[in-house]
Design a protein around this motif. Structure first.
Motif: not given
Length: 211
Positions: A1-28
């Motif tokens: 099974m690929s490591i990308l198939s389960d998001p929980l196997t990713l480092p915390v930084e990589e799991r958080v980044r997709p939601t954090r980057s838009p927030y820092w760019r002004g998204w609510s």
């Protein structure tokens, strides 16, 4: 099974980044939840736990630059505008890196300005005081002689005399001071004297001469 198939196997930084980057760019938080199909409570929890609002501005800028650089780098067919933007973003990354060095505990102004760092590098040579090359000395001598008035030429001709008696008016007295300064400067430029002989009664240190 690929490591990308389960998001929980990713480092915390990589799991958080997709939601954090838009927030820092002004998204609510609601816009991020709807746009990325993530639970609103998840976005809210990440924002609070990772203190997104308390992040320094430079960290937000680094994240934004990284995101944009990755988009451009991954493009298979790049345009001239893409390469121009990549070069501009690269320079911004270098600037932020210098700011990081400056903000470090051992940072100093040389971290921001390469010229400051290079200025303090290596052994410094002391500049020679009142140093003139042979050509500069010859030019200075020519200028000095060219600017002499008739009565000053008589003064110059009497330089070998220890004491001279000079009758002068107020204006000539002013010219005498200028003559003494130029003569002292010229004499300090080359030890052999202006006319190839010593200049008795002249002190280059204070610019005063005995006439």
């Amino acid at each position: 099974m690929s490591i990308l198939s389960d998001p929980l196997t990713l480092p915390v930084e990589e799991r958080v980044r997709p939601t954090r980057s838009p927030y820092w760019r002004g998204w609510s938080s609601a816009q991020i939840a709807d746009g990325l199909a993530v639970r609103y409570d998840t976005v809210k929890s990440r924002r609070r736990c990772h203190a997104w609002n308390d992040a320094p501005s430079i960290r937000k800028l680094e994240d934004c630059l990284e995101t944009r650089l990755m988009v451009l780098i991954c493009k298979e067919k790049k345009t001239g505008a893409d390469y121009t933007e990549l070069d501009a973003l690269r320079r911004q990354v270098e600037i932020l890196a210098k700011v990081r060095r400056y903000e470090a505990p051992s940072g100093h102004s040389g971290g921001l300005n390469d010229k400051v760092a290079n200025r303090n590098a290596g052994e410094r040579k002391k500049a020679k005081k009142n140093h003139f090359t042979a050509d500069q000395a010859a030019e200075l001598k020519a200028i000095f002689l060219d600017q002499l008035h008739g009565y000053q030429e008589a003064w110059f001709a009497a330089l070998t005399l220890r004491t001279r008696m000079i009758l002068q008016s107020w204006q000539i007295g002013v010219e005498a001071v200028a003559f003494a300064r130029r003569k002292a400067h010229a004499r300090a430029s080359f030890p052999s004297g202006i006319a190839g002989r010593g200049m008795p009664g002249c002190s280059p240190a204070n610019g005063r001469c005995q006439y």
